[in-house]
Write an enzyme that holds these catalytic residues in place. Structure first.
Site, PDB file in Angstrom:
ATOM      1  N   TYR A  39      70.349 148.486  23.056  1.00  0.00           N
ATOM      2  CA  TYR A  39      70.791 148.075  21.716  1.00  0.00           C
ATOM      3  C   TYR A  39      72.224 147.562  21.740  1.00  0.00           C
ATOM      4  O   TYR A  39      72.596 146.702  20.939  1.00  0.00           O
ATOM      5  CB  TYR A  39      70.725 149.263  20.741  1.00  0.00           C
ATOM      6  CG  TYR A  39      69.400 149.464  20.067  1.00  0.00           C
ATOM      7  CD1 TYR A  39      68.256 149.708  20.803  1.00  0.00           C
ATOM      8  CD2 TYR A  39      69.301 149.437  18.678  1.00  0.00           C
ATOM      9  CE1 TYR A  39      67.035 149.913  20.177  1.00  0.00           C
ATOM     10  CE2 TYR A  39      68.090 149.641  18.043  1.00  0.00           C
ATOM     11  CZ  TYR A  39      66.964 149.886  18.799  1.00  0.00           C
ATOM     12  OH  TYR A  39      65.764 150.089  18.169  1.00  0.00           O
ATOM     13  N   LYS A  58      61.804 156.268  32.121  1.00  0.00           N
ATOM     14  CA  LYS A  58      60.978 155.414  32.981  1.00  0.00           C
ATOM     15  C   LYS A  58      61.650 155.404  34.353  1.00  0.00           C
ATOM     16  O   LYS A  58      62.033 154.350  34.885  1.00  0.00           O
ATOM     17  CB  LYS A  58      60.887 154.005  32.351  1.00  0.00           C
ATOM     18  CG  LYS A  58      59.868 153.082  32.973  1.00  0.00           C
ATOM     19  CD  LYS A  58      58.433 153.457  32.701  1.00  0.00           C
ATOM     20  CE  LYS A  58      57.489 152.562  33.487  1.00  0.00           C
ATOM     21  NZ  LYS A  58      56.075 152.998  33.374  1.00  0.00           N
ATOM     22  N   ASP A  94      55.520 155.848  29.085  1.00  0.00           N
ATOM     23  CA  ASP A  94      54.151 155.405  28.808  1.00  0.00           C
ATOM     24  C   ASP A  94      53.223 156.621  28.651  1.00  0.00           C
ATOM     25  O   ASP A  94      52.393 156.684  27.743  1.00  0.00           O
ATOM     26  CB  ASP A  94      53.637 154.418  29.879  1.00  0.00           C
ATOM     27  CG  ASP A  94      53.922 154.868  31.308  1.00  0.00           C
ATOM     28  OD1 ASP A  94      54.610 155.889  31.507  1.00  0.00           O
ATOM     29  OD2 ASP A  94      53.448 154.188  32.234  1.00  0.00           O
ATOM     30  N   ASP A 130      63.250 154.771  19.444  1.00  0.00           N
ATOM     31  CA  ASP A 130      62.877 153.922  18.309  1.00  0.00           C
ATOM     32  C   ASP A 130      61.362 153.756  18.265  1.00  0.00           C
ATOM     33  O   ASP A 130      60.722 153.936  17.224  1.00  0.00           O
ATOM     34  CB  ASP A 130      63.561 152.555  18.446  1.00  0.00           C
ATOM     35  CG  ASP A 130      63.156 151.617  17.326  1.00  0.00           C
ATOM     36  OD1 ASP A 130      63.225 152.032  16.153  1.00  0.00           O
ATOM     37  OD2 ASP A 130      62.751 150.469  17.624  1.00  0.00           O
ATOM     38  N   ASP A 141      58.300 155.793  15.492  1.00  0.00           N
ATOM     39  CA  ASP A 141      57.314 155.149  14.609  1.00  0.00           C
ATOM     40  C   ASP A 141      55.901 155.615  14.971  1.00  0.00           C
ATOM     41  O   ASP A 141      55.068 155.865  14.094  1.00  0.00           O
ATOM     42  CB  ASP A 141      57.385 153.617  14.712  1.00  0.00           C
ATOM     43  CG  ASP A 141      58.360 153.014  13.702  1.00  0.00           C
ATOM     44  OD1 ASP A 141      59.345 153.691  13.364  1.00  0.00           O
ATOM     45  OD2 ASP A 141      58.139 151.860  13.270  1.00  0.00           O
TER      46      ASP A 141
HETATM   47  C1  IPM Z   1      65.296 152.639  13.145  1.00  0.00           C
HETATM   48  C2  IPM Z   1      65.191 151.172  12.847  1.00  0.00           C
HETATM   49  C3  IPM Z   1      66.424 150.459  13.377  1.00  0.00           C
HETATM   50  C4  IPM Z   1      66.488 150.687  14.874  1.00  0.00           C
HETATM   51  C5  IPM Z   1      66.488 148.950  13.048  1.00  0.00           C
HETATM   52  C6  IPM Z   1      66.411 148.707  11.564  1.00  0.00           C
HETATM   53  C7  IPM Z   1      67.718 148.298  13.640  1.00  0.00           C
HETATM   54  O1  IPM Z   1      64.022 150.647  13.383  1.00  0.00           O
HETATM   55  O2  IPM Z   1      66.279 153.266  12.704  1.00  0.00           O
HETATM   56  O3  IPM Z   1      64.392 153.174  13.804  1.00  0.00           O
HETATM   57  O4  IPM Z   1      65.866 149.951  15.650  1.00  0.00           O
HETATM   58  O5  IPM Z   1      67.180 151.618  15.311  1.00  0.00           O
HETATM   59 MG    MG Z   2      62.737 152.101  14.240  1.00  0.00          MG
END
Ligand code: IPM
Ligand code: MG
Length: 378
Positions: free
Chosen positions: A151, A196, A229, A253, A257
């Site tokens: 990042y 990884k 993975d 990240d 999700d």
């Molecule tokens: C998160 C989001 C952010 C990230 C984006 C909006 C930059 O997806 O906080 O998980 O990738 O960290």
């Molecule tokens: Mg995110």
């Protein structure tokens, strides 16, 4: 005020409010209403200082993180963020994109430790795409390194080539490892390090440093290694086996999700991003959801659970944090849910009122078990 805690020292805090874009202002408004109840009911005074971030800040000032926002955060105990981003700014150059404001505030305040608790709740098992038997007893804490890695590495593009550099140093890995270990000590004392290391040199450094820090400073904590993975697979196959999952920025990240699906909806997941001074940025894991913005149907629970994390980690009010969380779980048991979960679900305002009503009617500030104290990183 009808506070039961008036015998305590004055508990007044400054919090910068960052409504942001899309559904951000809607879930932020919900948080403000709940904080009013926290004040009236429990005597925790939160002075909110609203500031700009993201697309809203670009429109008003040209920058996704104006200096005024940074200055306000320097004076505050915490910041509470709705969401940033939207199609309106998608074509902007990188330093005028809403997400840059988020990345900048993380870097500016050294918010290296991102906590994303993944806890399934029996009343919501039916909403997860996974089979209910996999969801029992899922209670894992994802600790994501937030200010390093790909990042923040060098990025360039020239003609048909582009590069994003992933870089970590010993110090960056050490401090987040200590944070994860302290959390593990409050839980089941097990860390799964996700990397990884069969391919990436940064992962091999992570392994070396994490194992050394744990052996030297936290001999009571166990560490197991898992490739990312495989971790993505095991999160779906046997999520209840994890206690603390420690990982680098990009992997965290993606996995967070994925893990949100265990809980039923991304609209239920809170997060805390902490530095060593106990300042934290609190935000839902979900994005700005421009497709449903302005309709009053956004799910405010991730935001309200983020408020609870703020009470716990930056404001030293763990009992009130527990009270808010218990109130939210009670609402779930009663089926007080939004449309991302149930057909004809309630709107943001209805949910907020239900939470406020039940929170203000609570007998005491919570059944604080002492199991979920704040995390102090210094
Ligand atoms: C998160 C989001 C952010 C990230 C984006 C909006 C930059 O997806 O906080 O998980 O990738 O960290
Ligand atoms: Mg995110």
């Amino acid at each position: 005020m009808s506070s039961e805690t008036t015998n305590r020292p004055d508990r007044t805090f400054k919090v910068v409010g960052l409504p942001g874009d899309g559904i951000g202002p809607e879930v932020y408004a919900s948080a403000c209403q709940v904080l009013d109840v926290v004040q009236d009911r429990f005597g925790v005074h939160v002075q909110l200082d609203p500031q700009l971030i993201g697309g809203a800040a670009i429109d008003a000032s040209g920058s996704p993180l104006p200096q005024a926002t940074i200055d306000a955060c320097r004076q505050a105990d915490a910041a509470l963020l709705g969401a940033v981003g939207g199609p309106k700014w998608d074509g902007n150059p990188v330093d005028r994109r809403p997400e840059s404001g988020l990345l900048k505030i993380r870097a500016e305040f050294n918010l290296f430790c991102n906590l994303r608790p993944i806890v399934t709740h029996p009343a919501l098992h039916g909403f997860s795409p996974l089979k209910p038997d996999r969801l029992e007893n899922v209670d894992l804490m994802l600790v994501r390194e937030l200010t390093g890695g790909i990042y923040f590495g060098k990025k360039w593009r020239k003609g048909d080539r582009a590069e994003d550099v992933c870089s970590y140093n010993r110090e960056e890995i050490t401090r987040v490892t200590r944070a994860a270990a302290r959390i593990a000590q409050q839980r089941d004392r097990r860390i799964t390090l996700v990397d990884k290391a069969n391919v990436l040199e940064t992962s091999r450094l992570w392994r070396e440093v994490v194992h050394q820090v744990i052996a030297d400073e936290f001999p009571d904590v166990q560490v197991e290694n898992m490739f990312v993975d495989a971790a993505a697979m095991h999160l779906l196959n046997r999520p209840a086996d994890f206690d603390v999952m420690l990982t680098e920025n990009l992997f965290g990240d993606i996995l967070s999700d994925e893990a949100s699906m265990l809980c039923g909806s991304l609209g239920l997941l809170p997060s805390a991003s902490l530095n060593e001074e106990q300042f934290g940025l609190y935000e839902p894991v979900h994005g700005s959801a421009p497709d449903i913005a302005g309709q009053g149907i956004a799910n405010p629970y991730a935001m309200l659970l983020s408020v609870a994390m703020m009470l716990r980690h930056s404001l030293d009010c763990p009992e009130e944090a527990d009270a808010l969380e218990q109130t939210i779980f009670a609402c779930w048991n009663e089926g007080i849910l939004t449309r991302d979960l149930v057909e004809n679900g309630l709107g943001t305002q209805d949910i907020t009122e239900a939470v406020c009503q039940r929170l203000s009617a609570r007998k005491s500030s919570g059944h604080y078990s002492g199991n979920t104290p704040g995390l102090h990183l210094q």
